[in-house]
Design a protein around this motif. Structure first.
Motif, PDB file in Angstrom:
ATOM      1  N   MET A 176      32.666 -59.252  58.132  1.00 48.54           N
ATOM      2  CA  MET A 176      32.033 -58.585  56.992  1.00 48.54           C
ATOM      3  C   MET A 176      30.675 -59.224  56.692  1.00 48.54           C
ATOM      4  O   MET A 176      30.587 -60.429  56.433  1.00 48.54           O
ATOM      5  N   ILE A 228      21.499 -43.883  60.562  1.00 48.24           N
ATOM      6  CA  ILE A 228      21.592 -45.278  60.103  1.00 48.24           C
ATOM      7  C   ILE A 228      22.681 -45.974  60.909  1.00 48.24           C
ATOM      8  O   ILE A 228      23.791 -45.435  61.074  1.00 48.24           O
ATOM      9  N   GLU A 253      24.426 -56.846  54.495  1.00 48.26           N
ATOM     10  CA  GLU A 253      24.126 -55.706  55.370  1.00 48.26           C
ATOM     11  C   GLU A 253      24.828 -54.456  54.831  1.00 48.26           C
ATOM     12  O   GLU A 253      24.231 -53.386  54.730  1.00 48.26           O
ATOM     13  N   ILE A 300      25.908 -41.291  60.058  1.00 48.16           N
ATOM     14  CA  ILE A 300      26.416 -42.674  60.017  1.00 48.16           C
ATOM     15  C   ILE A 300      27.372 -42.996  61.165  1.00 48.16           C
ATOM     16  O   ILE A 300      28.053 -44.021  61.129  1.00 48.16           O
ATOM     17  N   ARG A 331      27.897 -40.025  47.233  1.00 48.26           N
ATOM     18  CA  ARG A 331      27.315 -39.317  48.367  1.00 48.26           C
ATOM     19  C   ARG A 331      28.243 -38.161  48.746  1.00 48.26           C
ATOM     20  O   ARG A 331      29.457 -38.281  48.604  1.00 48.26           O
TER      21      ARG A 331
HETATM   22  N1  FOL Z   1      24.821 -48.752  59.209  1.00 51.84           N
HETATM   23  C1  FOL Z   1      24.611 -50.032  58.866  1.00 51.84           C
HETATM   24  N2  FOL Z   1      23.350 -50.464  58.711  1.00 51.84           N
HETATM   25  N3  FOL Z   1      25.615 -50.875  58.662  1.00 51.84           N
HETATM   26  C2  FOL Z   1      26.896 -50.477  58.781  1.00 51.84           C
HETATM   27  O1  FOL Z   1      27.814 -51.293  58.591  1.00 51.84           O
HETATM   28  C3  FOL Z   1      27.174 -49.142  59.141  1.00 51.84           C
HETATM   29  N4  FOL Z   1      28.460 -48.705  59.241  1.00 51.84           N
HETATM   30  C4  FOL Z   1      28.659 -47.433  59.550  1.00 51.84           C
HETATM   31  C5  FOL Z   1      27.567 -46.596  59.778  1.00 51.84           C
HETATM   32  N5  FOL Z   1      26.311 -47.018  59.678  1.00 51.84           N
HETATM   33  C6  FOL Z   1      26.100 -48.301  59.343  1.00 51.84           C
HETATM   34  C7  FOL Z   1      30.049 -46.902  59.649  1.00 51.84           C
HETATM   35  N6  FOL Z   1      31.065 -47.783  59.147  1.00 51.84           N
HETATM   36  C8  FOL Z   1      31.712 -48.546  55.070  1.00 51.84           C
HETATM   37  C9  FOL Z   1      32.570 -49.081  56.039  1.00 51.84           C
HETATM   38  C10 FOL Z   1      32.335 -48.823  57.376  1.00 51.84           C
HETATM   39  C11 FOL Z   1      31.263 -48.022  57.773  1.00 51.84           C
HETATM   40  C12 FOL Z   1      30.424 -47.507  56.813  1.00 51.84           C
HETATM   41  C13 FOL Z   1      30.661 -47.765  55.461  1.00 51.84           C
HETATM   42  C14 FOL Z   1      31.971 -48.823  53.633  1.00 51.84           C
HETATM   43  O2  FOL Z   1      33.059 -49.200  53.228  1.00 51.84           O
HETATM   44  N7  FOL Z   1      30.935 -48.668  52.786  1.00 51.84           N
HETATM   45  C15 FOL Z   1      30.968 -48.830  51.335  1.00 51.84           C
HETATM   46  C16 FOL Z   1      30.598 -50.231  50.912  1.00 51.84           C
HETATM   47  C17 FOL Z   1      31.774 -51.130  50.874  1.00 51.84           C
HETATM   48  C18 FOL Z   1      31.433 -52.530  50.381  1.00 51.84           C
HETATM   49  O3  FOL Z   1      30.551 -52.670  49.498  1.00 51.84           O
HETATM   50  O4  FOL Z   1      32.033 -53.460  50.879  1.00 51.84           O
HETATM   51  C19 FOL Z   1      29.917 -47.910  50.731  1.00 51.84           C
HETATM   52  O5  FOL Z   1      30.056 -47.602  49.538  1.00 51.84           O
HETATM   53  O6  FOL Z   1      28.970 -47.534  51.440  1.00 51.84           O
END
Ligand code: FOL
Length: 226
Positions: free
Chosen positions: A29, A10, A33, A142, A91
């Motif tokens: 941000m 992803i 997405e 990821i 997860r």
């Molecule tokens: N794939 C996609 N489609 N979008 C992305 O932004 C993405 N990012 C990563 C890998 N694949 C991706 C790696 N970077 C979070 C932050 C950076 C990140 C991946 C995840 C993160 O904080 N995720 C939280 C949600 C936070 C929120 O709701 O603002 C989570 O619970 O997944």
């Protein structure tokens, strides 16, 4: 065997396949997405129905909460996630690092550390057997760049959930796979196939997000190889 577990990559990328800048995402941000990323990586598929109505009803109620998806990431991607959001909740998190976990400060014990993707999956399989982790639903890779590349070299990586960001942000990190090069075997699936895969409705039109100064559109895609 867990070594052959299907892997789904992803990723969100600019038109030039940029995925990162200075240890963070290149774009502002994008709430919708990021919410898609969180929903899709959390959603555990319901096991295929067996034909018995009664057993299917049992599964829906009783297998809920018995499986968890896995997210596999490199050490720099781990560090790029805001501390309040890591480990990614609901997860099983696996961090790939050549360093010992003692060198990675403040890593919670539920986070697995391994030197490569397959070793990480094997460590998880052992922890599931020990009763220290829920059994595995889907497994997502990821990022970042080198982990994506390692995943592409594994034969069980057959699906890519790509978010195409329709704007050229400056990037210093790239997704080094040319999905347009048909020789690699990647095929863009239809919106309907994507919807079946993620088990949710996906807009036909690009979505819009960002802020007042920086508006951007993006679209969700599914690529698969035979
Ligand atoms: N794939 C996609 N489609 N979008 C992305 O932004 C993405 N990012 C990563 C890998 N694949 C991706 C790696 N970077 C979070 C932050 C950076 C990140 C991946 C995840 C993160 O904080 N995720 C939280 C949600 C936070 C929120 O709701 O603002 C989570 O619970 O997944």
């Amino acid at each position: 065997s867990i070594k052959q577990l299907p892997l789904t990559l992803i990723v969100a990328a600019t038109p030039k396949n940029g995925i990162g800048k200075n240890g963070a995402l290149p774009w502002p941000m994008l709430k919708k997405e990021m919410a898609y990323f969180a929903r899709v990586t959390k959603r555990v598929p319901i096991p295929a129905n067996t034909g018995s109505v009664q057993s299917d009803a049992w599964k829906q109620t009783n297998l809920e909460g018995t499986r968890r998806n896995v997210v596999i990431m490199g050490r720099k991607t781990w560090e790029s996630i805001p501390p309040k959001f890591r480990p990614l909740k609901d997860r099983t998190n696996i961090v790939i690092s050549t360093q010992d976990r003692a060198m990675l400060d403040g890593l919670p014990e539920e986070v697995l550390v391994a030197s490569d993707i397959i070793s990480g999956l094997e460590a998880l399989e052992q922890r599931v057997r020990d009763g220290g982790a829920l059994s595995v639903g889907r497994a997502f890779v990821i990022g970042g760049s080198s982990i994506y590349r390692a995943a592409m070299d594994l034969p069980q990586t057959k699906s890519i959930l790509m978010t195409r960001i329709n704007k050229d942000y400056e990037c210093d990190t790239f997704f080094s796979v040319d999905l347009e090069d048909s020789r690699a075997g990647w095929q863009l699936r239809t919106r309907e196939e994507l919807q079946d895969y993620v088990d949710e409705e996906v807009s036909e039109e690009p979505l819009m997000d960002g802020n007042d100064a920086d508006q951007v559109s993006f679209q969700f895609q599914l690529y698969q190889r035979p």
